[in-house]
Structures are given as C-alpha cells and as structure tokens.
Design an enzyme around this catalytic site. Structure first.
Site, mmCIF file in Angstrom:
data_model
loop_
_atom_site.group_PDB
_atom_site.id
_atom_site.type_symbol
_atom_site.label_atom_id
_atom_site.label_comp_id
_atom_site.label_asym_id
_atom_site.label_seq_id
_atom_site.Cartn_x
_atom_site.Cartn_y
_atom_site.Cartn_z
ATOM 1 N N LYS A 42 10.590 36.238 -122.796
ATOM 2 C CA LYS A 42 11.208 36.023 -121.494
ATOM 3 C C LYS A 42 11.476 37.341 -120.780
ATOM 4 O O LYS A 42 11.628 37.373 -119.573
ATOM 5 C CB LYS A 42 12.569 35.313 -121.687
ATOM 6 C CG LYS A 42 12.517 34.009 -122.402
ATOM 7 C CD LYS A 42 13.986 33.522 -122.642
ATOM 8 C CE LYS A 42 13.962 32.348 -123.578
ATOM 9 N NZ LYS A 42 15.340 32.019 -124.037
ATOM 10 N N ASP A 99 8.337 43.865 -120.729
ATOM 11 C CA ASP A 99 9.535 44.584 -120.277
ATOM 12 C C ASP A 99 9.741 45.864 -121.074
ATOM 13 O O ASP A 99 10.108 46.885 -120.517
ATOM 14 C CB ASP A 99 10.784 43.687 -120.373
ATOM 15 C CG ASP A 99 10.990 43.103 -121.761
ATOM 16 O OD1 ASP A 99 10.007 42.971 -122.511
ATOM 17 O OD2 ASP A 99 12.142 42.781 -122.099
ATOM 18 N N ASP A 102 8.781 48.932 -128.004
ATOM 19 C CA ASP A 102 9.720 49.572 -128.922
ATOM 20 C C ASP A 102 8.914 50.062 -130.134
ATOM 21 O O ASP A 102 8.263 51.102 -130.062
ATOM 22 C CB ASP A 102 10.771 48.507 -129.278
ATOM 23 C CG ASP A 102 11.956 49.049 -130.027
ATOM 24 O OD1 ASP A 102 11.755 49.573 -131.131
ATOM 25 O OD2 ASP A 102 13.091 48.954 -129.534
ATOM 26 N N LYS A 130 10.203 52.797 -125.047
ATOM 27 C CA LYS A 130 11.154 53.422 -125.977
ATOM 28 C C LYS A 130 10.327 54.158 -127.024
ATOM 29 O O LYS A 130 10.229 53.751 -128.192
ATOM 30 C CB LYS A 130 12.010 52.321 -126.625
ATOM 31 C CG LYS A 130 13.451 52.683 -126.762
ATOM 32 C CD LYS A 130 14.227 51.576 -127.414
ATOM 33 C CE LYS A 130 15.454 51.244 -126.620
ATOM 34 N NZ LYS A 130 16.374 50.356 -127.347
ATOM 35 N N ASP A 158 17.819 41.379 -122.401
ATOM 36 C CA ASP A 158 19.040 40.655 -122.782
ATOM 37 C C ASP A 158 19.748 41.255 -123.983
ATOM 38 O O ASP A 158 19.183 42.062 -124.721
ATOM 39 C CB ASP A 158 18.692 39.206 -123.136
ATOM 40 C CG ASP A 158 17.964 39.101 -124.488
ATOM 41 O OD1 ASP A 158 17.014 39.879 -124.712
ATOM 42 O OD2 ASP A 158 18.366 38.277 -125.329
ATOM 43 N N ARG A 164 20.244 39.185 -118.521
ATOM 44 C CA ARG A 164 18.874 39.305 -118.005
ATOM 45 C C ARG A 164 18.852 39.377 -116.484
ATOM 46 O O ARG A 164 17.929 39.927 -115.896
ATOM 47 C CB ARG A 164 18.036 38.092 -118.439
ATOM 48 C CG ARG A 164 17.747 38.015 -119.932
ATOM 49 C CD ARG A 164 16.619 37.018 -120.164
ATOM 50 N NE ARG A 164 16.508 36.553 -121.532
ATOM 51 C CZ ARG A 164 15.786 37.153 -122.487
ATOM 52 N NH1 ARG A 164 15.144 38.251 -122.222
ATOM 53 N NH2 ARG A 164 15.717 36.635 -123.697
HETATM 54 C C1 PRP Z 1 11.090 42.279 -126.843
HETATM 55 C C2 PRP Z 1 10.099 42.723 -125.785
HETATM 56 C C3 PRP Z 1 8.811 42.821 -126.540
HETATM 57 C C4 PRP Z 1 9.259 43.254 -127.917
HETATM 58 C C5 PRP Z 1 9.061 44.730 -128.055
HETATM 59 O O1 PRP Z 1 11.021 40.877 -126.944
HETATM 60 O O2 PRP Z 1 10.016 41.820 -124.717
HETATM 61 O O3 PRP Z 1 8.134 41.591 -126.602
HETATM 62 O O4 PRP Z 1 10.642 42.913 -128.035
HETATM 63 O O5 PRP Z 1 9.408 45.180 -129.341
HETATM 64 P P1 PRP Z 1 8.349 45.847 -130.327
HETATM 65 O O6 PRP Z 1 7.601 46.910 -129.570
HETATM 66 O O7 PRP Z 1 9.244 46.426 -131.416
HETATM 67 O O8 PRP Z 1 7.460 44.775 -130.860
HETATM 68 P P2 PRP Z 1 12.146 39.952 -127.604
HETATM 69 O O9 PRP Z 1 11.672 39.521 -128.952
HETATM 70 O O10 PRP Z 1 13.474 40.640 -127.525
HETATM 71 O O11 PRP Z 1 12.119 38.641 -126.694
HETATM 72 P P3 PRP Z 1 12.477 38.407 -125.148
HETATM 73 O O12 PRP Z 1 11.386 39.064 -124.348
HETATM 74 O O13 PRP Z 1 12.478 36.926 -125.013
HETATM 75 O O14 PRP Z 1 13.838 39.018 -124.873
#
Ligand code: PRP
Length: 191
Positions: A42, A99, A102, A130, A158, A164
């Site tokens: 999301k 978004d 990481d 990041k 979030d 959000r």
């Molecule tokens: C977040 C973001 C990426 C992922 C990045 O999603 O939107 O999909 O984490 O992290 P990574 O590089 O360590 O894989 P999240 O699982 O928090 O879901 P959301 O988008 O629904 O908040």
C-alpha cells in the site's frame, strides 16, 4: 505537524518539486513508449498517484500487493504475492513504483519476477532510498530522496497502518513505536 512526529524530514513542497524532476527523467527515458506503471501497495499509493500524473508519455496503470516472509534475512526470505497485476507484462516496459527501498529484498524479487515473465525492460522508481540498510545488490533507476536509518512515516508510509495520509514525510517519535529505551532493531519501514 502531527503530534506523534519528531520532525518533518521532507516537506510537501519539496516532495512535489522532486517528483516533477523525477517524472521528467522518466518521460525522457520512455519517449515513444507506453510503459506499464505498477504500484506496489500500500505504501506507494500516494507517491504513485502523484508521479504518474506528472508523466506526459502514455502509460497504463496496474497494482500489485506483496509481502515477504521466511527467515527474516534478505537473501533467504520469500515474496508472497497477495494481489498480482491484471496486465500480462510480457513484452512490456514495466516501471515498478515503490515508496521505499530498504534491504532491497522486495524489489530484487519483483524485478526478477517481471523479467522471468518476459518484460522487455524493468525500471525501478522509488520515493525513498534507505541505502544504508541495503542487503541485496540492487539500486533504483530513479529515486527521489535518500534517507538515513530513521523511522519515517507519511506520504504513504505507515507505522502499524497509521500516518499514511500525512502530506509530508516525518520522523516518528521514538516513544510511539517503543519506550525509547532500546535502540532501533530491524527495519523500521519494512519487515
Ligand atoms: C515496504 C515497502 C517495500 C518494502 C521495502 O512495504 O513498501 O515494499 O517494505 O523493504 P525491503 O527493501 O527491505 O524489501 P511494507 O511491507 O511495509 O508494506 P506496505 O507498503 O503495505 O506498507
């Protein structure tokens, strides 16, 4: 500013300006093409809506929802598809819109998946990078901002599904997600 936030990291105005710049670069890259922009739900919903509206090349929009599980390390985890794209990505120029990157686990798996499905090209566009937390060998093609290892919320991001809808990106007060006595463990903005 929201009372749960410590400080605003990136203002609405800065976000707007930078998205316009990044969209101009994407426009250049996809001149004469019709890419398929895929929003990874999301977190990227708000960035996606603003980014695609700044593009002038014709685009198609699609949505995907994924989550990762496994041992918790970037290399051995698995990506679970909760909602797949409606479009067939075979032969398409795909723009994955996220978004945040990481560890890089999600985007490495997604890029490999689209390639495997026969996408002609896969371009990664992220709002936040990041970089300091990267575990996989992957970089976004276009990134709006680089951020440090802080717990950021807003503009799609979030904490426990909240914040959000904040129009800016802010650092969350430590007391909101912990008692403040422990150092931050794991990835605050992902798994
Ligand atoms: C977040 C973001 C990426 C992922 C990045 O999603 O939107 O999909 O984490 O992290 P990574 O590089 O360590 O894989 P999240 O699982 O928090 O879901 P959301 O988008 O629904 O908040």
């Amino acid at each position: 500013m929201h009372k749960d936030c410590e400080r605003i990291l990136i203002s609405e105005k800065e976000i707007r300006k930078r998205i316009a710049e990044v969209a101009r670069s994407a426009d250049e890259k996809f001149k004469g093409k019709c890419p398929l922009c895929v929003c990874i739900l999301k977190g990227s919903a708000i960035f996606f809506a603003d980014f695609v509206r700044r593009l002038t090349v014709p685009v198609e929009l699609d949505f995907m929802s994924v989550s990762s599980y496994g041992s918790g390390t970037a290399s051995s985890g698995k990506l679970k598809i909760k909602k797949d794209t409606d479009a067939d990505v075979g032969g398409r120029d795909v723009i994955i819109v996220e978004d945040i990157i990481d560890s890089g686990f999600t985007l490495s798996k997604l890029k490999a998946l689209f390639k495997e499905r026969g996408a002609r090209s896969v371009t990664i566009v992220v709002l936040l990078d990041k970089k300091c937390r990267r575990e996989c060998d992957i970089s976004p093609d276009l990134s709006c901002f680089e951020v440090g290892d802080e717990f950021v919320v807003g503009y799609g991001l979030d904490y426990d599904e909240r914040y959000r809808n904040l129009p800016y990106i802010a650092v969350l007060k430590r007391g909101i997600y912990g008692d403040g006595s422990q150092p931050l463990k794991g990835t605050p903005n992902s798994k």
